[in-house]
Scaffold this motif. Structure first.
Motif, PDB file in Angstrom:
ATOM      1  N   THR B  34       0.834  -1.202   0.000  1.00 22.28           N
ATOM      2  CA  THR B  34       0.000   0.000   0.000  1.00 22.28           C
ATOM      3  C   THR B  34       0.869   1.253   0.000  1.00 22.28           C
ATOM      4  OG1 THR B  34      -1.688  -1.190   1.206  1.00 22.28           O
ATOM      5  CG2 THR B  34      -1.817   1.195   1.262  1.00 22.28           C
ATOM      6  N   CYS B  35       1.956   1.207   0.813  1.00 15.43           N
ATOM      7  CA  CYS B  35       2.823   2.378   0.924  1.00 15.43           C
ATOM      8  C   CYS B  35       3.542   2.643  -0.392  1.00 15.43           C
ATOM      9  CB  CYS B  35       3.816   2.161   2.055  1.00 15.43           C
ATOM     10  SG  CYS B  35       4.539   0.515   2.053  1.00 15.43           S
ATOM     11  N   CYS B  72      10.404   2.912   4.178  1.00 11.11           N
ATOM     12  CA  CYS B  72       9.370   3.836   3.695  1.00 11.11           C
ATOM     13  C   CYS B  72       9.963   5.132   3.172  1.00 11.11           C
ATOM     14  CB  CYS B  72       8.410   4.175   4.815  1.00 11.11           C
ATOM     15  SG  CYS B  72       7.599   2.755   5.458  1.00 11.11           S
ATOM     16  N   GLU B 217      -5.152  -4.632  13.094  1.00 10.45           N
ATOM     17  CA  GLU B 217      -4.068  -3.770  13.564  1.00 10.45           C
ATOM     18  C   GLU B 217      -4.553  -2.328  13.584  1.00 10.45           C
ATOM     19  OE1 GLU B 217       0.506  -3.649  12.195  1.00 10.45           O
ATOM     20  OE2 GLU B 217      -0.986  -3.400  10.667  1.00 10.45           O
ATOM     21  N   TYR B 223       1.998  -0.515  11.112  1.00 11.54           N
ATOM     22  CA  TYR B 223       1.543  -1.229   9.910  1.00 11.54           C
ATOM     23  C   TYR B 223       2.401  -2.453   9.627  1.00 11.54           C
ATOM     24  CZ  TYR B 223       5.031   2.186   8.497  1.00 11.54           C
ATOM     25  OH  TYR B 223       6.153   2.955   8.460  1.00 11.54           O
ATOM     26  N   ASP B 225       1.701  -5.616  10.525  1.00 10.40           N
ATOM     27  CA  ASP B 225       0.873  -6.746  10.111  1.00 10.40           C
ATOM     28  C   ASP B 225       0.406  -6.573   8.674  1.00 10.40           C
ATOM     29  OD1 ASP B 225       1.253  -7.478  12.656  1.00 10.40           O
ATOM     30  OD2 ASP B 225      -0.802  -7.192  13.331  1.00 10.40           O
ATOM     31  N   ARG B 226       0.076  -5.344   8.333  1.00 10.00           N
ATOM     32  CA  ARG B 226      -0.375  -5.088   6.968  1.00 10.00           C
ATOM     33  C   ARG B 226       0.710  -5.482   5.975  1.00 10.00           C
ATOM     34  NH1 ARG B 226      -0.596   0.883   5.378  1.00 10.00           N
ATOM     35  NH2 ARG B 226       1.499   0.377   4.679  1.00 10.00           N
ATOM     36  N   SER B 227       1.934  -5.094   6.314  1.00  5.72           N
ATOM     37  CA  SER B 227       3.037  -5.372   5.403  1.00  5.72           C
ATOM     38  C   SER B 227       3.251  -6.876   5.223  1.00  5.72           C
ATOM     39  CB  SER B 227       4.277  -4.681   5.934  1.00  5.72           C
ATOM     40  OG  SER B 227       5.406  -5.373   5.583  1.00  5.72           O
ATOM     41  N   GLU B 230       0.297  -8.306   3.183  1.00  8.87           N
ATOM     42  CA  GLU B 230       0.364  -7.925   1.775  1.00  8.87           C
ATOM     43  C   GLU B 230       1.518  -8.605   1.073  1.00  8.87           C
ATOM     44  OE1 GLU B 230      -1.330  -3.339   2.136  1.00  8.87           O
ATOM     45  OE2 GLU B 230       0.763  -3.715   1.681  1.00  8.87           O
ATOM     46  N   GLU B 259      -9.941  -1.840   6.425  1.00  8.94           N
ATOM     47  CA  GLU B 259      -9.162  -0.707   5.937  1.00  8.94           C
ATOM     48  C   GLU B 259      -7.925  -1.169   5.173  1.00  8.94           C
ATOM     49  OE1 GLU B 259     -10.478  -0.992   8.880  1.00  8.94           O
ATOM     50  OE2 GLU B 259     -10.970   0.928   9.799  1.00  8.94           O
ATOM     51  N   TYR B 260      -7.706  -2.477   5.102  1.00 13.15           N
ATOM     52  CA  TYR B 260      -6.536  -3.012   4.405  1.00 13.15           C
ATOM     53  C   TYR B 260      -6.968  -3.731   3.126  1.00 13.15           C
ATOM     54  CZ  TYR B 260      -3.541  -2.306   8.537  1.00 13.15           C
ATOM     55  OH  TYR B 260      -2.817  -1.777   9.560  1.00 13.15           O
ATOM     56  N   SER B 375       7.291  -0.605  13.588  1.00 16.25           N
ATOM     57  CA  SER B 375       7.134   0.446  12.589  1.00 16.25           C
ATOM     58  C   SER B 375       7.670   1.716  13.220  1.00 16.25           C
ATOM     59  CB  SER B 375       5.706   0.561  12.104  1.00 16.25           C
ATOM     60  OG  SER B 375       4.918   1.241  13.005  1.00 16.25           O
TER      61      SER B 375
END
Lengths: 225, 616
Positions: B34-35, B72, B217, B223, B225-227, B230, B259-260, B375
């Motif tokens: 996403t980033c 990032c 999360e 972020y 967990d998102r990473s 993904e 939201e993910y 993070s």
């Protein structure tokens, strides 16, 4: 049967008994607002906190929801518990100053001042009414909505509910609606003028002219040690 | 898609995939989590595809689109394998040159990362200070995997840990292995995972058991967990399959916040693929072991990260915590025994099985083994996801990996653990990062948020921010949590507006301790941490706000004034920028700010090139 110790007294209770029931069975008074026999325990008001465990692992739990466990050591009225209850009552008074039930509890716990900004929200979201509606009246007409600051109780979308039979059960159980304090004192004062007559023995020195049913009173004995 | 019906089938496929691969062929790796996508990775991918097609390089150079690599600050970045060349902040027009350079086996010196400390260009990713100090056992895997291609994962050793445990046929050994590794729950509380699994395995299996992956999360600025979801969704699935086999569970749920969207997309693809290959569902690899995973999307409540609220949410009820005991391990989702683990915990499982518990236990310190992803955000040079061994000092993370303060102001504190955590002052940066040390210092490990603050951060404002967040996100069930946080916010707000009293500080502390004591779930019990830890280490700042009506960091709007000093050249830029028209002055003359109409938005400070706007 489950064996546990409440305020130093050993007690055997049936599986599934809550700490509140066990303590009340022994005669230890624990104040509650969101608890009512016949409705499922919820644990919203936090007034019924008691301390369990020992040493640094001792913690406060709501006695109305905590199940009795083998070997548990419970203290229903030590310094930490009373301190916590006083803070809960102070917060309650700040939000809902006109409920006589809360006023009485506050004076019984020797809450002498209220240090927060005065509000008049009245509803304390204890959930007695929603459980009454769902569990006893089988209507489910009202429920909780939202979370955090915007949590409220009402019908879905605030539309008049077809399920509601206007039984009035919700009003009957509400601790904040019944009996309004008529206020003779200024806004923030806790007058204690209508102190209730149930023996608040944990605060004995402040109410020493009151009648105590237990002789010797176990709670007082423990308080001494 | 051909269903694999035995472990041998799987191993044959894996061997075939590995042998087919030509490792000498260069790959262009573009992280597009996403980033990455937000900073322009999609454009790079588009250009690269076009260039490769136009120049007929499609069979000479590989393009791999992966999840986030963690740096990032350098997004969108490009990594060239196998050389390890790293290009940060790549622009579309530079991408063409990069493709050409890869074709000609060259390195573009002008696009390389420049180390701000030495001023020298660094070619290889592994030599960049940000990556050098890290131990990237989980994150590095994402570099080699295109998350929507299961072959990619299998070629890189994916699902071999599952095949190994299925082949051995001894569930209790798996539990023992996890216990030996010393892995502790990465969600924040640090409960030993092996012990949790053992408890679940020992539950009477009358109605089936449940496994849950907690991917809700919600901490601001976190972020990790998102990473992982993904970048490497199959590793979570593999972890849960191993968990299911070890504990006798047959159903699993991944609870991921809505939201993910990219994480959900990759997970759904991964679930479909693994189901298609017979790695998920009934009779996995012909061993008779069945396990299926369902994806449940969270509806956006922070409190649903708390395990009992999460279970209610899975059941379709209001996300509200309930009393423990009964613990989820006895009575969980739909009354079935349930083990809930965080994304990162699950991602660690295949690594432990594949490499052995001993190797895992060697990383980190005694009692706090393995790595932890943080993070790292805030006022530092290198923001991003960092994976470090447990027990590393905060100093090392902030200075060596983070590169120190981003501006002129000195770093003053680090906030760990999100809204449930606390602030640790710079004097205590020698503290090792592990569950116990952080808890002792008044904060928590949490799921891994780490916000660095410098002297332009007001600690009263920090406490106010977190109270305002929690005031909305408390479920509202416990009176003391709902009302207590509102009152704490009220008091902190008063102080930040210069209307506080010293008695209020004492009341705040008393209230914070009561809230900690009298609430039911983890959210309420830790909600006071931001207040308590700032009071513990930065009480003076609170006092300053009250006694001297001054905000030392220059943040609290009611207590600061803007003025223009003699550095002003009269360029008129600030006057043009001010939306309130509060700045006046003639060209080439020193300007003046009218503090009556000034709203303290800070726009003038941002635009001034001469440091002429002062905040006091």
């Amino acid at each position: 049967m489950i064996n546990l110790k409440i305020n130093g007294l050993e007690v055997s209770v049936e599986q599934g008994t809550t700490l509140l029931e066990a303590a009340r069975f022994l005669g230890f008074p624990i104040p509650t607002l969101c608890h009512m026999e016949g409705l499922s325990p919820y644990g919203a008001c936090r007034l019924c906190v008691v301390e369990i465990g020992e040493g640094p692992r001792a913690k406060l739990v709501s006695s109305c929801t905590y199940p009795a466990q083998e070997g548990l050591v419970v203290r229903t009225a030590n310094e930490r518990v009373l301190q916590a209850r006083k803070m809960v009552l102070e917060l309650l008074l700040a939000s809902c100053p006109q409920s006589k039930v809360i006023q009485d509890l506050a004076s019984a716990h020797n809450v002498r001042q209220q240090r927060f900004r005065q509000e008049h929200e009245d509803c304390i979201l204890c959930g007695l009414c929603t459980r009454m509606c769902e569990e006893q009246m089988m209507a489910k007409a009202i429920g909780f909505r939202g979370r955090g600051e915007t949590r409220s109780i009402g019908t879905p979308f605030d539309i008049k509910s077809e399920e509601c039979r206007l039984c009035g059960g919700c009003i009957y159980v509400c601790p904040a609606c019944q009996l309004r304090c008529t206020y003779t004192e200024p806004d923030k004062a806790v007058c204690g003028g209508c102190a209730n007559l149930s023996p608040p023995c944990v605060e004995k020195e402040n109410f020493d002219d009151m009648m105590c049913y237990m002789n010797p009173c176990v709670a007082c004995e423990i308080d001494k040690h | 898609m051909e269903r694999l019906t035995s472990i041998e089938d799987f191993k044959a496929m894996q061997d075939r995939l590995v042998s087919e691969r030509d490792y000498s062929k260069p790959s262009i790796v573009i992280p597009a989590g996403t980033c990455g996508q937000a900073s322009g990775a999609n454009d790079l991918i588009r250009v690269t595809k076009r260039e490769l097609l136009d120049r007929g390089l499609t069979d000479k150079i590989r393009l791999r689109i992966t999840g986030c690599h963690g740096f990032c600050e350098a997004e969108p970045s490009v990594l060239i394998q196998p050389t390890g060349t790293f290009y940060p902040n790549v622009k579309i027009e530079q991408m063409v040159r990069i493709v050409e350079a890869v074709r000609d086996n060259q390195v573009l010196d002008d696009l390389l990362f420049v180390d701000p400390a030495t001023g020298k260009a660094v070619e290889k990713q592994s030599d960049i200070p940000f990556f050098k100090t890290q131990v990237r056992t989980i994150l590095a895997r994402s570099e080699n995997i295109d998350p929507i291609r299961i072959f990619n994962f299998i070629r890189n050793g994916g699902y071999s840990a599952l095949a190994e445990v299925l082949g051995k046929g001894e569930p209790s050994q798996v539990v023992e292995e996890i216990k030996r590794s010393g892995l502790r729950g990465r969600g924040g509380a640090g409960f030993p995972t092996g012990a949790k699994w053992e408890l679940l395995a020992n539950q009477q299996n009358g109605h089936g058991k449940f496994l849950v992956c907690n991917a809700d999360e919600g901490d601001p600025g976190a972020y990790m967990d998102r990473s992982v979801l993904e970048g490497n969704p199959h590793s979570i699935i593999e972890g849960m399959l191993i968990g299911g086999y070890a504990t006798g569970a047959n159903e699993g749920v991944i609870y991921v916040r809505n939201e993910y969207p990219l994480a959900i997309k990759h997970l759904l693809i991964a679930l479909r693929q693994s189901r298609g290959f017979g790695l998920l569902g009934d009779d996995i690899l012909g061993t008779g072991f069945s396990f299926d995973i369902k994806l449940v999307r969270g509806a956006g409540a922070f409190v649903c990260g708390e395990e009992t609220a999460l279970m209610r949410s899975i059941e379709g009820k209001m996300g509200e915590p309930r009393q423990r005991p009964p613990f989820p391990i006895e009575k969980g989702v739909d009354g079935k025994p349930t083990a809930i683990n965080n994304v990162e915990t699950w991602a660690n499982i295949p690594l432990i099985i594949a490499d052995g518990a001993e190797k895992f236990a060697k990383i980190g310190t005694n009692g706090n083994t393995g790595t932890k992803i943080f993070s790292l955000v805030g006022k530092i040079k290198n923001t991003g996801l960092v994976e470090v061994p447990m027990g590393i000092t905060i100093e090392k993370v902030v200075t060596d990996i983070g590169g120190g303060a981003s501006g002129k102001a000195k770093i003053k504190a680090v906030q760990t653990g999100g809204p449930s955590g606390g602030c640790i002052p710079a004097e205590r940066f020698d503290l090792p990062i592990d569950y116990d040390s952080l808890a002792e210092a008044g904060s928590i490990m949490g799921s891994g948020g780490m916000i660095v603050m410098d002297e332009t951060t007001c600690m009263v404002d920090v406490a106010k921010y977190f109270m305002s967040f929690l005031k909305d996100e408390s479920c509202g069930k416990c009176f003391t949590c709902r009302k207590g946080i509102q009152r704490m916010h009220e008091i902190v707000e008063d102080i930040s507006e210069g209307q506080g009293t010293l008695e209020q500080i004492d009341l705040l502390e008393e209230l914070a301790l009561s809230v900690k004591d009298t609430t039911m779930c983890g959210l309420g019990q830790t909600a006071s941490n931001p207040v308590l830890s700032t009071l513990q280490y930065f009480r003076q700042e609170y006092v300053e706000h009250i006694e001297n009506q001054r905000c030392p960091a220059g943040v609290c709007k009611a207590l600061i004034t803007y003025s223009i000093n003699e550095n002003c050249t009269g360029c008129t830029l600030c006057a043009k920028t001010c939306s309130e028209g509060a700045i006046s002055g003639d060209k080439k003359q020193r300007h003046v700010i009218d503090s009556e109409s000034c709203t303290r938005c800070g726009a003038c400070v941002t635009v001034c090139k001469f440091d002429a706007v002062e905040v006091a």
